[in-house]
Design an enzyme around this catalytic site. Sequence first.
Site, PDB file in Angstrom:
ATOM      1  N   GLY A   1     -19.277 -91.689 117.941  1.00  0.00           N
ATOM      2  CA  GLY A   1     -19.240 -93.006 118.567  1.00  0.00           C
ATOM      3  C   GLY A   1     -17.840 -93.298 119.061  1.00  0.00           C
ATOM      4  O   GLY A   1     -16.882 -92.632 118.650  1.00  0.00           O
TER       5      GLY A   1
ATOM      6  N   GLN B   1     -10.706 -98.380 121.601  1.00  0.00           N
ATOM      7  CA  GLN B   1     -10.054 -97.164 121.080  1.00  0.00           C
ATOM      8  C   GLN B   1      -9.359 -96.361 122.183  1.00  0.00           C
ATOM      9  O   GLN B   1      -8.578 -95.449 121.879  1.00  0.00           O
ATOM     10  CB  GLN B   1     -11.065 -96.283 120.340  1.00  0.00           C
ATOM     11  CG  GLN B   1     -11.588 -96.939 119.054  1.00  0.00           C
ATOM     12  CD  GLN B   1     -12.569 -96.048 118.331  1.00  0.00           C
ATOM     13  OE1 GLN B   1     -13.758 -96.047 118.642  1.00  0.00           O
ATOM     14  NE2 GLN B   1     -12.087 -95.262 117.392  1.00  0.00           N
TER      15      GLN B   1
ATOM     16  N   CYS C   1     -12.926 -92.453 111.400  1.00  0.00           N
ATOM     17  CA  CYS C   1     -12.670 -93.168 112.650  1.00  0.00           C
ATOM     18  C   CYS C   1     -11.669 -92.374 113.465  1.00  0.00           C
ATOM     19  O   CYS C   1     -10.651 -91.920 112.932  1.00  0.00           O
ATOM     20  CB  CYS C   1     -12.113 -94.563 112.344  1.00  0.00           C
ATOM     21  SG  CYS C   1     -11.831 -95.544 113.832  1.00  0.00           S
ATOM     22  N   LEU C   2     -11.962 -92.220 114.752  1.00  0.00           N
ATOM     23  CA  LEU C   2     -11.061 -91.451 115.618  1.00  0.00           C
ATOM     24  C   LEU C   2      -9.698 -92.120 115.728  1.00  0.00           C
ATOM     25  O   LEU C   2      -8.719 -91.456 116.092  1.00  0.00           O
ATOM     26  CB  LEU C   2     -11.697 -91.283 117.007  1.00  0.00           C
ATOM     27  CG  LEU C   2     -12.989 -90.441 117.017  1.00  0.00           C
ATOM     28  CD1 LEU C   2     -13.617 -90.466 118.401  1.00  0.00           C
ATOM     29  CD2 LEU C   2     -12.712 -89.010 116.567  1.00  0.00           C
TER      30      LEU C   2
ATOM     31  N   GLU D   1     -19.041 -99.460 115.295  1.00  0.00           N
ATOM     32  CA  GLU D   1     -18.548 -99.677 116.672  1.00  0.00           C
ATOM     33  C   GLU D   1     -18.480-101.165 117.012  1.00  0.00           C
ATOM     34  O   GLU D   1     -17.529-101.605 117.669  1.00  0.00           O
ATOM     35  CB  GLU D   1     -19.426 -98.947 117.690  1.00  0.00           C
ATOM     36  CG  GLU D   1     -19.592 -97.447 117.494  1.00  0.00           C
ATOM     37  CD  GLU D   1     -18.305 -96.693 117.290  1.00  0.00           C
ATOM     38  OE1 GLU D   1     -17.231 -97.199 117.660  1.00  0.00           O
ATOM     39  OE2 GLU D   1     -18.357 -95.585 116.714  1.00  0.00           O
TER      40      GLU D   1
ATOM     41  N   HIS E   1     -15.420-102.668 115.803  1.00  0.00           N
ATOM     42  CA  HIS E   1     -14.261-102.418 116.680  1.00  0.00           C
ATOM     43  C   HIS E   1     -14.148-103.489 117.764  1.00  0.00           C
ATOM     44  O   HIS E   1     -13.039-103.890 118.131  1.00  0.00           O
ATOM     45  CB  HIS E   1     -14.380-101.053 117.372  1.00  0.00           C
ATOM     46  CG  HIS E   1     -13.881 -99.884 116.588  1.00  0.00           C
ATOM     47  ND1 HIS E   1     -12.580 -99.777 116.147  1.00  0.00           N
ATOM     48  CD2 HIS E   1     -14.497 -98.741 116.189  1.00  0.00           C
ATOM     49  CE1 HIS E   1     -12.421 -98.615 115.512  1.00  0.00           C
ATOM     50  NE2 HIS E   1     -13.579 -97.966 115.517  1.00  0.00           N
TER      51      HIS E   1
HETATM   52  O1  GNR Z   1     -16.942 -89.950 114.811  1.00  0.00           O
HETATM   53  C1  GNR Z   1     -17.169 -90.871 114.017  1.00  0.00           C
HETATM   54  N1  GNR Z   1     -17.906 -90.612 112.904  1.00  0.00           N
HETATM   55  C2  GNR Z   1     -18.407 -91.607 112.065  1.00  0.00           C
HETATM   56  C3  GNR Z   1     -18.904 -91.227 110.830  1.00  0.00           C
HETATM   57  C4  GNR Z   1     -19.433 -92.167 109.964  1.00  0.00           C
HETATM   58  C5  GNR Z   1     -19.469 -93.497 110.349  1.00  0.00           C
HETATM   59  C6  GNR Z   1     -18.962 -93.891 111.576  1.00  0.00           C
HETATM   60  C7  GNR Z   1     -18.431 -92.957 112.425  1.00  0.00           C
HETATM   61  S1  GNR Z   1     -17.829 -93.458 113.983  1.00  0.00           S
HETATM   62  C8  GNR Z   1     -16.611 -92.215 114.269  1.00  0.00           C
HETATM   63  C9  GNR Z   1     -15.989 -92.349 115.653  1.00  0.00           C
HETATM   64  C10 GNR Z   1     -15.263 -93.668 115.763  1.00  0.00           C
HETATM   65  O2  GNR Z   1     -14.167 -93.860 115.317  1.00  0.00           O
HETATM   66  N2  GNR Z   1     -15.893 -94.636 116.344  1.00  0.00           N
HETATM   67  O3  GNR Z   1     -15.326 -95.851 116.447  1.00  0.00           O
HETATM   68 NI    NI Z   2     -13.989 -95.994 114.737  1.00  0.00          NI
END
Ligand code: GNR
Ligand code: NI
Length: 171
Positions: free
Chosen positions: A46, A51, A94-95, A137, A140
């Site tokens: 996601g 981001q 989270c990325l 998401e 965010h």
């Molecule tokens: O890649 C992502 N993996 C994830 C794993 C468990 C719960 C939520 C996520 S979202 C994350 C990518 C991200 O930071 N999205 O905002």
């Molecule tokens: Ni995230």
Amino acid sequence: MTIKPLIILPDPVLRLQSKPIETVDQAVRTFADDMLETMYDAPGIGLAAIQVGEPLRMLVIDVSKEEEEKAPRVFLNPEILSTSDARSTYEEGCLSIPDYYAEVERPAEVTVRYLGLDGQMHEETADGILATCLQHEIDHLNGVLFIDHISKLKRDMVVKKFTKQARRVSA
Ligand code: GNR
Ligand code: NI
């Protein structure tokens, strides 16, 4: 198509409130493509527009398994209409907080309303990892990070680590 650089903790941009998308035009469609490309490149399941530094209420998700066909999804102005009493726990990442993972408990099911790239409103009830990802998401879009759902002790440790790292990188 463009891969955009990711905004990393503790950048205050991650705490901004994102603004609704007014019209689904070519700029919005191109940006959705860029977000999907950025998410697949990372890789992640996601990505919210903030981001990549755009305070817009847009998110992209693909929770398909590796052996399955890609299933890119785009949600504009998503709203949670209702949540289940039942909870589920996933290990989240989270990325914008690379290489940090923690268990988060959230409602197991959510019903969301959103605008699609087709310009139509849609409603959908999600469960499993899609429900968790949608909540992560949508957080965010409101300046909320998954570390806001863990203990203050753990959160403070993570923020401190990333603050030090940011200082090293910019020094
Ligand atoms: O890649 C992502 N993996 C994830 C794993 C468990 C719960 C939520 C996520 S979202 C994350 C990518 C991200 O930071 N999205 O905002
Ligand atoms: Ni995230």
